[in-house]
Design an enzyme around this catalytic site. Sequence first.
Site, mmCIF file in Angstrom:
data_model
loop_
_atom_site.group_PDB
_atom_site.id
_atom_site.type_symbol
_atom_site.label_atom_id
_atom_site.label_comp_id
_atom_site.label_asym_id
_atom_site.label_seq_id
_atom_site.Cartn_x
_atom_site.Cartn_y
_atom_site.Cartn_z
ATOM 1 N N LEU A 70 26.267 37.043 51.558
ATOM 2 C CA LEU A 70 25.927 37.288 50.164
ATOM 3 C C LEU A 70 24.530 36.729 49.906
ATOM 4 O O LEU A 70 24.001 35.961 50.709
ATOM 5 C CB LEU A 70 26.940 36.615 49.232
ATOM 6 C CG LEU A 70 28.377 37.120 49.336
ATOM 7 C CD1 LEU A 70 29.304 36.247 48.504
ATOM 8 C CD2 LEU A 70 28.479 38.577 48.893
ATOM 9 N N ALA A 71 23.951 37.112 48.774
ATOM 10 C CA ALA A 71 22.603 36.628 48.478
ATOM 11 C C ALA A 71 22.544 35.106 48.531
ATOM 12 O O ALA A 71 21.574 34.526 49.022
ATOM 13 C CB ALA A 71 22.147 37.138 47.115
ATOM 14 N N GLU A 72 23.590 34.436 48.021
ATOM 15 C CA GLU A 72 23.609 32.982 48.039
ATOM 16 C C GLU A 72 25.014 32.474 48.318
ATOM 17 O O GLU A 72 26.004 33.029 47.823
ATOM 18 C CB GLU A 72 23.154 32.385 46.695
ATOM 19 C CG GLU A 72 21.794 32.830 46.223
ATOM 20 C CD GLU A 72 20.645 32.155 46.919
ATOM 21 O OE1 GLU A 72 20.885 31.183 47.676
ATOM 22 O OE2 GLU A 72 19.503 32.593 46.719
ATOM 23 N N THR A 73 25.082 31.398 49.091
ATOM 24 C CA THR A 73 26.276 30.574 49.190
ATOM 25 C C THR A 73 25.936 29.206 48.628
ATOM 26 O O THR A 73 24.935 28.594 49.025
ATOM 27 C CB THR A 73 26.755 30.439 50.646
ATOM 28 O OG1 THR A 73 27.163 31.723 51.128
ATOM 29 C CG2 THR A 73 27.935 29.484 50.738
ATOM 30 N N CYS A 128 18.597 28.405 42.544
ATOM 31 C CA CYS A 128 19.393 29.623 42.433
ATOM 32 C C CYS A 128 20.202 29.545 41.153
ATOM 33 O O CYS A 128 20.982 28.596 40.954
ATOM 34 C CB CYS A 128 20.318 29.793 43.638
ATOM 35 S SG CYS A 128 21.398 31.231 43.482
#
Length: 272
Positions: A44-47, A82
Amino acid sequence: MEVLLHQIDAFADAPFSGNPAAVMPLPTWLPDTLLQQLAEENNLAETAFYTSQLPPEAGGPPGEWPAFHLRWFTPAVEVDMCGHATLASAAQIISDIHPEHDRVSFYTRSGWLHVDRTDDDEYVLNLPALASVQVDPDPVLVAALGVTAVRAYTGQDEIIVVADEDEVRSATPDFGAFPQLPRGAVLTAPGRSSDFVSRFFGPGVGVAEDPVTGSAHAQLVPLWARELGRSTLTARQLSRRGGTLRGELADNRVLLLGRCRRYLDGVVTLPD
């Protein structure tokens, strides 16, 4: 060792919209190489990873509400800020761990960030307002985006302003032609049903196009607030999934309001 995994859509105004983030609570920090491998596997874009153990430089919790140490990883790198994964982490903590509280704070690479739950079960993300400096448009970036630039700004991200929403929506970037950027590029314009629209591209950090980028709005909200002459704005990110944000410039902070929708809960079994 087993680690919980929650996937939560942030800034989501409908199912299968907004920006999905993986949220992984940890009892203590794992090696950075393993955190990066987990983020790559989640894809995913961010964890977001968090623990209740605050580092010495945090100086202790900022109040009587829950506080955590939070870090974010794309599939390729750790990042300094983020927004959507912070919102998702707060929603998971307030829902699962601290339902008696309406605020949670995170110590991060960008200092202390705070998230508040409203009476309407929305979440307000409190970020530092980031400055933009007007510059000449980078011809390499403009050509890679395939747009006609009206003006350009630099700051946390490189911002290219175009004439209207349709040009933002229809842009088809050539990621192979992108210049090396510290973080990413934002394409933005005045909106029709919102005050402004945008798209975010970060191929250099492992995210070709991010669905909804809260951190980019820490720079976009001050820019458009100055442009439009008011402090409260509505924003729409025109990715395929799409997402809606409401933003307010309050002194040197940007407040972003949005909803979170949980998609899944699971358990990751780590190798010995």
